[in-house]
Design an enzyme around this catalytic site. Structure first.
Site, short mmCIF file in Angstrom:
data_model
loop_
_atom_site.label_atom_id
_atom_site.label_comp_id
_atom_site.label_asym_id
_atom_site.label_seq_id
_atom_site.Cartn_x
_atom_site.Cartn_y
_atom_site.Cartn_z
CD GLN A 153 -103.33 1.21 51.33
OE1 GLN A 153 -104.50 1.20 51.72
NE2 GLN A 153 -102.77 0.18 50.70
CE1 TYR A 182 -102.79 -8.39 40.94
CE2 TYR A 182 -101.48 -9.55 42.61
CZ TYR A 182 -102.38 -9.57 41.55
OH TYR A 182 -102.87 -10.78 41.12
CD GLU A 206 -100.24 -1.03 39.53
OE1 GLU A 206 -101.30 -0.71 38.95
OE2 GLU A 206 -100.21 -1.67 40.60
CG ASP A 249 -101.82 -4.09 48.41
OD1 ASP A 249 -102.92 -4.61 48.68
OD2 ASP A 249 -101.57 -2.89 48.62
CB CYS A 276 -108.82 -4.12 51.04
SG CYS A 276 -109.25 -4.22 49.30
#
Length: 318
Positions: A153, A182, A206, A249, A276
């Site tokens: 992040q 993810y 992932e 995510d 996001c």
């Protein structure tokens, strides 16, 4: 709120919350990817433009991020990753220019653009200019060491804040199975591991193999966590169950119909979804509702101060 109303038919007031460490909106960004122009100068791409603006004046990065970058000649057409990690160490990595295939150069229109994007997404050589190239980060008392060019992040307060919310909302039962989709280097998988306990199981998926390797090293003491290098849409239908809680995510484009329908087939009681991009987030909420989920809670964070972007988190139950 507008995107939820338009794309998911959900009427909900949304208060955008400030993340810890935001201050006056400057000095919050710990990761920065710079472009290099044809003269070897570092800068930013102009808005929707290939032009590189070489004045390093953006006030978002933490203090010291830019130091000395404008005094060096970089490889034209390349990129520079600057990461200031949890210890305050700056890592500067030069990334070679993307190689565009002859097919990409010859093909006009959409096919040519697709080839160029594929080339840019492929592996590119990296040269560590400063630091070790291995960033140290901490969340919940646990330490990760990951590639300075890998995902973390950008806002210095985001990873801990999101992990706290995930832990509160996921509420995975002891001895149960939980999925972390993810999953990156496994920040949320670590939170889930504490809930399911040593007799439970957390499966983290992932696509980035480097992130998976970094996550395996960081979580080596958690035998209940299994990190898998794969694309979520390829394997979500074959993950172990019955699954009680799922955290996902996805990238800015969202999870999409294929993943959400497969997830709904597994019928987890609780889903924590992070997005996001409000438009992709709103679309995904509509897909969950169509599968019989209820939107219990929504939180939005000002994760990118001085921009219009926000990070949205949702708790869905069935």
């Amino acid at each position: 709120a507008e995107q939820l109303r338009r794309l998911a038919s959900v009427e909900r007031e949304i208060e955008v919350e400030e993340l810890p460490g935001t201050g006056d909106g400057t000095g919050w960004r710990t990761r920065l990817r710079l472009a290099v122009d044809g003269q070897g100068r570092a800068g930013f791409h102009g808005y929707r433009s290939a032009k590189v603006i070489t004045e390093l004046l953006c006030p978002q990065p933490v203090l010291g991020t830019y130091q000395g970058l404008d005094e060096r000649d970089w490889r034209p057409g390349g990129e520079i990753q600057v990461t200031v990690d949890g210890d305050g160490t700056r890592h500067v990595v030069e990334i070679e220019p993307a190689k565009v295939s002859s097919i990409g150069r010859r093909s006009p229109g959409r096919r040519g653009a697709t080839a160029r994007r594929a080339a840019q997404a492929g592996p590119r050589r990296e040269h560590v200019v400063e630091g070790s190239g291995r960033a140290v980060e901490r969340v919940g008392g646990r330490e990760w060491e990951l590639s300075a060019t890998g995902f973390w992040q950008s806002h210095r307060g985001a990873a801990q804040a999101y992990s706290t919310v995930v832990g509160q909302w996921a509420d995975a039962a002891p001895d149960s199975i939980a999925w972390d989709l993810y999953g990156g280097v496994g920040v949320f998988a670590a939170a889930l591991a504490g809930q399911v306990g040593p007799s439970g199981e957390v499966v983290s998926v992932e696509s980035g193999r480097g992130a998976v390797e970094d996550g395996r090293r960081a979580l080596a003491d958690l035998g209940q966590v299994r990190l898998r290098a794969a694309r979520v849409e390829k394997v979500v239908g074959e993950l172990p169950g019955p699954v009680g809680a799922v955290v996902l995510d996805p990238p800015r484009s969202g999870a999409g119909r294929e993943v959400i329908e497969a997830l709904a087939q597994a019928s987890p009681a609780r889903v924590v979804h992070i997005g996001c991009d409000p438009a992709a987030f709103g679309r995904d909420m509509g897909l969950y509702l169509a599968q019989g989920y209820r939107l219990e809670q929504v939180r939005a964070f000002d994760a990118f101060p001085m921009t219009h972007h926000v990070e949205c988190l949702a708790l869905l139950t069935r």
